[in-house]
Design an enzyme around this catalytic site. Structure first.
Site, mmCIF file in Angstrom:
data_model
loop_
_atom_site.group_PDB
_atom_site.id
_atom_site.type_symbol
_atom_site.label_atom_id
_atom_site.label_comp_id
_atom_site.label_asym_id
_atom_site.label_seq_id
_atom_site.Cartn_x
_atom_site.Cartn_y
_atom_site.Cartn_z
ATOM 1 N N ASP A 1 0.848 -1.254 0.079
ATOM 2 C CA ASP A 1 -0.038 -0.095 -0.149
ATOM 3 C C ASP A 1 0.965 1.191 0.025
ATOM 4 O OD1 ASP A 1 -2.629 1.340 0.339
ATOM 5 O OD2 ASP A 1 -1.798 1.734 2.150
ATOM 6 N N GLU B 1 1.642 -0.136 -4.916
ATOM 7 C CA GLU B 1 0.762 0.842 -5.344
ATOM 8 C C GLU B 1 1.631 2.073 -5.560
ATOM 9 O OE1 GLU B 1 -3.351 3.401 -3.756
ATOM 10 O OE2 GLU B 1 -1.552 2.605 -2.326
#
Ligand SMILES: [Ca+2]
Ligand SMILES: [Ca+2]
Ligand SMILES: [Ca+2]
Ligand SMILES: [Ca+2]
Length: 572
Positions: free
Chosen positions: A264, A305
């Site tokens: 993330d 990401e």
């Protein structure tokens, strides 16, 4: 108990390390606009402070060429809370995922009623106070609402038995403000955890990349949190933080058997003053991280990401991350489907295939942070089929977002793009037996659901299944090179996928009208003979005449391309 033990270790460690001040200082001047990451990497001196603070001395990672196992995979992103509720409390759980594994892949390659995905990305499953789980309070335990660590181990076993690998969302950038580390750090300036976070006595005042507040006030000072005050950023200039996270990584790979991680917000790991993304220090830290996890399991995969343009994303690949999501290609895919014009996806494919190592990037339509693909496409099923075709015949490693395969709708706020999976027309879409689900499914679930589409050969679900199975059957779609095929009409997207095994010509009519007046040309290519067969629809096709350069001129394989049609022609 474990926490107390780790606290003890940490106290000892902090005595050794001492209280090195975090390098983020509000007085640090903003970098000059020309100091790009590339320049700074090439210059050995400017990040000395950061480098000495990070003891990630590691072997130079070797960059391998692939293909790797993930190049054969089709991934499926699951929001556990919304996928399937096994115990009737209205909240999806890991046992619910296990119950629905046969829908995703029954493990039998001869059956094609399953979706056929071979990878799962689980959105955060660790202890968290929020519904989405991106603010973690305990990195070692599955969230109570989702089940237990034993449930996770069983999920791994059941998934692996079906040929599905499972990667878990790992949130490195920040913890929850309720994490014991932060609670201790906030309440006591002398806490051994104080330097786990980023502090300033005065308010530095500058904003984040999206113009929001990033310095948050508490009774003991100002702390940095790029997303919001409930998610304080960890301080990776402190080696103790790196050491703690390496324990977490080892735990999930070794004890829990995860096949890898989705990382993330990874471009935000280490700030350099006001530069809050894609910093040289972040790249450097990830090089150490890469060597670390490959040292535990060389087959472990990471997908990051990195919500930036292709030119930035590519800098992470090969020695820091295995893959990263190609947001530019995702947007181009939807645009080409929506506007029935290949220009967007053609540009994206040209760039991605030129810049990345072959197929080492992750493709998708939308994820849990974006408006649902079906809503982007104004609930047009034909255009959704086109988007699926572009995704699953194109280069890269494809990721589906749960429900996309049946046309889930939803726009912001986020909860609305993360609604319960629509399994059937029963109450709460068959997601739960509870009276009230954690959140109501989209109101269209009576019409749009798995049960309604599963036996309909024209449904979006059937289209996805056939595309995934054809991808599994043809190595060129998974690991092959990409080459543009020329055709005048912009409603047609034609390209080659070719590997040592075979050459495929993918031909997609993005438009809603039949097209008969067209011809394809490939000035040069890998072809030597000219027999052709269509492997997706079984339509009869004519063969090209191969020219001296291994290409073809003036080739019209089908007299007419049906509206919104996809053909995959094997040329040999
Ligand atoms: Ca439940
Ligand atoms: Ca099967
Ligand atoms: Ca929770
Ligand atoms: Ca950060």
């Amino acid at each position: 108990m474990r926490y107390i033990h780790r606290l003890t270790c940490l106290l000892l460690l902090s005595l050794v390390v001492g209280c090195a001040a975090p390098s983020v200082t509000p007085t640090q001047p903003p970098p000059t606009p020309t100091s790009t990451a590339e320049v700074q990497v090439a210059t050995p001196t400017p990040t000395t402070e950061v480098k000495t603070a990070t003891p990630v001395a590691r072997a130079t990672p070797q960059v391998m060429a692939g293909p790797f196992w993930w190049n054969d995979a089709v991934f499926y992103e699951i929001f556990v809370r919304s996928f399937y509720d096994s115990d009737g409390d209205g909240v999806g759980d890991l046992n619910g995922v296990i119950e629905k594994l046969d829908y995703l892949n029954d493990g039998d390659p001869t059956t094609t009623e399953d979706l056929g995905v071979t990878g799962i990305w689980l959105m955060p499953i660790m202890q968290s106070p929020s519904y989405h789980g991106y603010d973690i309070t305990d990195y070692y335990t599955v969230d109570d609402e989702y089940g237990t660590n034993e449930d996770f181990l069983r999920l791994m076993e059941e998934a692996h038995r079906r040929g599905i690998r499972v990667i878990v969302d790992l949130v490195l950038n920040h913890t929850s403000s309720q994490h014991p580390w932060f609670v201790s750090a906030r309440d006591d300036v002398n806490s051994p955890y104080r330097d786990f976070y980023i502090w300033s006595e005065e308010n530095p005042g500058y904003k984040g990349p999206w113009g929001g507040k990033v310095w948050h006030r508490c009774s003991t000072g100002y702390y940095y949190g790029i997303f919001w005050e409930g998610m304080p950023d960890l301080n990776y200039n402190n080696p103790a933080v790196t050491a703690e996270m390496e324990k977490v990584i080892r735990f999930w790979l070794e004890d829990m058997g995860a096949d890898g991680f989705r990382l993330d917000a990874v471009k935000h790991l280490i700030e350099e003053g006001r530069v809050q993304e894609n910093t040289p220090a972040t790249h450097e830290w990830l090089r150490g991280f890469y060597a670390f996890y490959k040292g535990i399991n060389p087959d472990a995969m990471t997908v990051g990401e990195v919500w930036s343009s292709t030119t930035e994303v590519v800098k992470y690949i090969g020695d820091q991350l295995d893959l990263a999501f190609e947001f530019d290609t995702a947007q181009a895919t939807l645009r080409s489907a929506k506007f029935e014009d290949r220009s967007h996806i053609l540009r994206a494919h040209r760039l991605s295939t030129e810049r990345y190592p072959p197929n080492q990037f992750a493709t998708f339509l939308t994820n849990h942070d974006q408006e649902r693909a079906m809503s982007e496409l104004r609930e047009n099923v034909n255009r959704s089929k086109t988007a699926a075709s572009l995704l699953l015949t194109g280069p890269g490693v494809p990721f589906l977002y749960y429900g996309e395969e049946i046309g889930h709708i939803g726009g912001k706020p986020d909860e609305n793009i993360r609604t319960p999976m629509q399994w059937s027309d029963e109450d709460n879409a068959g997601f739960t037996t509870a009276m009230i689900a954690w959140r109501a499914p989209q109101p269209n679930y009576r019409e749009v659901n798995v049960a309604a589409q599963t036996d309909d050969p024209d449904s979006l679900l059937s289209h996805y299944r056939r595309l995934i199975h054809v991808r599994h059957d043809h190595a060129a779609l998974r690991i092959g090179d990409w080459r543009e095929v020329e055709v005048e009409d912009k409603r047609i997207y034609a390209f080659l996928r070719y590997s040592d095994e075979e050459t495929l010509l993918v031909l997609i009519n993005l438009g809603g009208e039949p097209i008969s007046d067209y011809s394809l040309s490939l000035p040069e290519g890998p072809l030597s003979e000219g027999s052709a067969s269509e492997v997706f629809t079984g339509a009869p096709v004519s063969a090209p005449t191969i020219n001296a350069e291994g290409g073809f001129d003036d080739y019209t394989p089908l007299a007419e391309l049906a509206p919104y049609s996809t053909y995959i022609i094997r040329i040999e």
